[in-house]
Write a protein that holds these residues in place. Structure first.
Motif, short mmCIF file in Angstrom:
data_model
loop_
_atom_site.label_atom_id
_atom_site.label_comp_id
_atom_site.label_asym_id
_atom_site.label_seq_id
_atom_site.Cartn_x
_atom_site.Cartn_y
_atom_site.Cartn_z
N ALA A 8 -77.58 -11.83 103.35
CA ALA A 8 -77.00 -13.18 103.72
C ALA A 8 -78.06 -13.92 104.53
CB ALA A 8 -75.69 -12.71 104.61
N PRO A 9 -78.11 -15.12 104.72
CA PRO A 9 -79.05 -15.91 105.40
C PRO A 9 -78.89 -15.55 106.96
CG PRO A 9 -77.84 -17.31 104.12
CD PRO A 9 -77.24 -16.06 103.96
N ASP A 10 -80.14 -15.18 107.74
CA ASP A 10 -80.17 -14.96 109.07
C ASP A 10 -80.09 -16.24 109.75
OD1 ASP A 10 -80.60 -14.19 111.62
OD2 ASP A 10 -82.17 -12.93 111.26
N PRO A 11 -78.98 -16.61 110.56
CA PRO A 11 -78.98 -17.94 111.21
C PRO A 11 -80.05 -18.11 112.30
CG PRO A 11 -76.60 -16.85 111.26
CD PRO A 11 -77.89 -15.77 110.51
N ALA A 12 -80.77 -16.97 112.98
CA ALA A 12 -81.57 -17.18 113.88
C ALA A 12 -82.89 -16.90 113.45
CB ALA A 12 -81.27 -16.18 114.93
N ALA A 13 -83.38 -16.67 112.22
CA ALA A 13 -84.83 -16.44 111.65
C ALA A 13 -85.36 -17.50 111.44
CB ALA A 13 -84.71 -15.67 110.20
N SER A 14 -86.68 -17.64 111.75
CA SER A 14 -87.53 -18.79 111.33
C SER A 14 -87.60 -18.81 109.89
CB SER A 14 -89.12 -18.44 111.89
OG SER A 14 -89.43 -17.05 111.24
N THR A 15 -87.61 -20.09 109.43
CA THR A 15 -86.99 -20.24 107.95
C THR A 15 -87.76 -21.34 107.23
OG1 THR A 15 -84.65 -19.53 108.53
CG2 THR A 15 -84.81 -20.66 106.59
N VAL A 16 -88.04 -21.18 105.99
CA VAL A 16 -88.42 -22.39 105.17
C VAL A 16 -87.01 -22.62 104.13
CG1 VAL A 16 -90.03 -23.16 103.35
CG2 VAL A 16 -90.73 -21.77 105.43
N VAL A 17 -86.80 -23.71 104.05
CA VAL A 17 -85.42 -24.10 103.07
C VAL A 17 -86.22 -25.03 102.08
CG1 VAL A 17 -83.53 -25.47 102.79
CG2 VAL A 17 -83.81 -24.35 104.85
N VAL A 21 -93.38 -17.65 89.70
CA VAL A 21 -93.27 -17.60 91.27
C VAL A 21 -93.73 -15.99 91.72
CG1 VAL A 21 -91.83 -17.72 92.97
CG2 VAL A 21 -91.39 -19.14 91.11
N LEU A 22 -93.55 -15.10 91.06
CA LEU A 22 -93.93 -13.64 91.53
C LEU A 22 -95.70 -13.92 91.60
CD1 LEU A 22 -91.59 -10.83 89.87
CD2 LEU A 22 -92.34 -11.28 92.34
N ARG A 23 -96.14 -14.39 90.47
CA ARG A 23 -97.39 -14.25 90.49
C ARG A 23 -98.13 -15.20 91.40
NH1 ARG A 23 -96.26 -13.79 84.77
NH2 ARG A 23 -96.75 -15.83 84.32
N ALA A 24 -97.82 -16.41 91.60
CA ALA A 24 -98.00 -17.32 92.56
C ALA A 24 -97.85 -16.83 94.08
CB ALA A 24 -97.41 -18.54 92.43
N GLY A 25 -97.08 -16.07 94.20
CA GLY A 25 -96.65 -15.62 95.81
C GLY A 25 -97.58 -14.42 96.08
N MET A 26 -98.10 -13.73 95.03
CA MET A 26 -99.24 -12.63 95.46
C MET A 26 -98.80 -11.43 96.35
SD MET A 26 -101.95 -13.32 93.58
CE MET A 26 -103.29 -12.62 94.59
N GLY A 27 -97.36 -11.27 96.16
CA GLY A 27 -96.97 -10.28 97.03
C GLY A 27 -96.11 -10.59 98.39
N ALA A 28 -95.97 -12.15 98.59
CA ALA A 28 -95.53 -12.66 99.54
C ALA A 28 -93.74 -12.05 99.68
CB ALA A 28 -95.74 -14.05 99.86
N HIS A 29 -93.52 -11.94 98.49
CA HIS A 29 -91.80 -11.59 98.52
C HIS A 29 -91.36 -10.66 99.08
CE1 HIS A 29 -92.55 -14.35 94.78
NE2 HIS A 29 -91.32 -14.28 94.53
N PHE A 30 -92.23 -9.41 99.27
CA PHE A 30 -91.80 -8.42 100.02
C PHE A 30 -92.10 -8.39 101.61
CE2 PHE A 30 -93.62 -7.52 95.67
CZ PHE A 30 -92.38 -7.03 95.15
N ALA A 31 -92.45 -9.61 101.65
CA ALA A 31 -92.50 -9.80 103.31
C ALA A 31 -91.42 -10.73 103.93
CB ALA A 31 -94.09 -10.33 103.73
N LEU A 32 -90.56 -11.08 102.93
CA LEU A 32 -89.60 -12.05 103.44
C LEU A 32 -88.23 -11.75 103.00
CD1 LEU A 32 -91.75 -15.15 101.76
CD2 LEU A 32 -91.46 -14.80 104.18
N ALA A 49 -95.05 -16.40 104.58
CA ALA A 49 -95.18 -15.17 104.99
C ALA A 49 -96.59 -15.25 105.98
CB ALA A 49 -95.54 -13.97 103.69
N ALA A 50 -97.67 -15.90 105.50
CA ALA A 50 -99.07 -15.67 106.35
C ALA A 50 -98.75 -16.38 107.67
CB ALA A 50 -99.94 -16.41 105.50
N MET A 51 -97.80 -17.37 107.91
CA MET A 51 -97.52 -18.10 109.08
C MET A 51 -96.55 -17.53 109.90
SD MET A 51 -99.89 -19.95 108.91
CE MET A 51 -101.30 -20.32 107.57
N GLY A 52 -95.72 -16.34 109.50
CA GLY A 52 -94.92 -15.55 110.40
C GLY A 52 -93.50 -16.09 110.27
N PHE A 53 -93.13 -16.78 109.18
CA PHE A 53 -91.69 -17.15 108.99
C PHE A 53 -91.12 -15.78 108.01
CE2 PHE A 53 -93.55 -20.97 109.90
CZ PHE A 53 -92.63 -21.99 110.37
N GLY A 54 -89.81 -15.56 108.38
CA GLY A 54 -89.47 -14.41 108.04
C GLY A 54 -88.51 -14.77 106.91
N GLN A 55 -87.95 -15.88 106.57
CA GLN A 55 -87.14 -16.18 105.66
C GLN A 55 -87.01 -17.37 104.83
OE1 GLN A 55 -82.43 -15.73 106.52
NE2 GLN A 55 -82.96 -17.65 107.45
#
Length: 259
Positions: free
Chosen positions: A107-116, A155-166, A134-140
């Motif tokens: 579920a979306p976290d209402p309080a998280a630093s977010t990119v929509v 998207v997975l290839r372009a994300g270069m592993g960022a998926h697993f930090a978000l 992911a690099a700039m500290g946004f968690g969602q």
């Protein structure tokens, strides 16, 4: 731990599934799995404490693999170079890959630093924004319906592993964003206050709009602020991934400034 199982037929059910996952951008939604091809993505997954259900190696990939890759899971298989090429989504097939079960949709976290993400179409743009987030500290990252699949191969290839930090949530509507408890900032190429003059809140939710149409008016009306990036060179607009990187860095820099 047992030796890897050798697969010699291209009609093997596992290889059929991998071909589907690597060639169909939406197959992950039906299968509930993603195919992570190559050492970098696999390492990124392991670094975040995740484990694959199946590890696939070519014979050379097996001999070159680090111990952490070899023991990442119980179910390990060996295939020929030609069979790996048949399931690969890369011009130069990798020597290994992981099959991973997608977690239950959070579920979306209402309080998280977010990119929509508002209906972004280009997979490269989406993956690049995930990396910046992911690099700039946004968690969602919250993706509205019409956005390229967050777990699609490109998207997975372009994300270069960022998926697993978000925390990644997709298929959302505008109503799903209403519970957000952080200020929402939208980007515009021609109106709003200039980014470099803004006092940016933290945490916040940055909204990145469709490559051609920008942020839809209904979503812009939900935002607390509209921000634009100065462009002294006079170009009409910036690529959305470039704009996202600039905005997210500005938030990260403002957050790091001493009080």
């Amino acid at each position: 731990m047992n030796e890897p199982i050798l697969i010699t037929s291209r009609d093997n059910p596992l290889l059929k599934r991998l071909r589907l996952l690597s060639q169909d951008s939406m197959a992950y939604r039906k299968q509930g799995q993603v195919w992570l091809e190559g050492d970098h993505l696999c390492r990124a997954m392991l670094a975040r404490g995740q484990r694959p259900t199946t590890a696939v190696f070519t014979e050379r990939g097996w001999s070159d693999a680090a111990d952490a890759m070899r023991v990442a899971c119980e179910h390990r298989v060996l295939v020929s170079e030609s069979l790996m090429a048949g399931v690969s989504g890369l011009e130069s097939p990798a020597g290994m890959g992981f099959l991973w079960d997608l977690p239950t949709r959070p579920a979306p976290d209402p309080a998280a630093s977010t990119v929509v993400l508002d209906r972004l179409q280009d997979a490269g743009n989406v993956g690049s924004i995930l990396r910046s987030a992911a690099a700039m500290g946004f968690g969602q990252v919250l993706a509205l319906k019409g956005t390229a699949g967050l777990w699609s191969p490109k998207v997975l290839r372009a994300g270069m592993g960022a998926h697993f930090a978000l925390r990644l949530v997709e298929g959302l509507t505008l109503d799903d964003l209403r519970p957000l408890a952080v200020p929402m900032l939208v980007t515009s190429s021609h109106r709003g206050e200039f980014l470099h003059r803004s006092e940016l809140p933290w945490p916040c939710a940055w909204v990145m709009g469709h490559e051609g149409q920008g942020v839809r008016p209904e979503l812009e009306a939900m935002a607390s602020r509209s921000v634009r990036i100065t462009q002294p060179g006079g170009e009409e607009s910036l690529n959305v991934a470039a704009a996202a990187a600039i905005c997210l860095h500005a938030s990260a820099a403002a957050r790091a400034l001493p009080l």
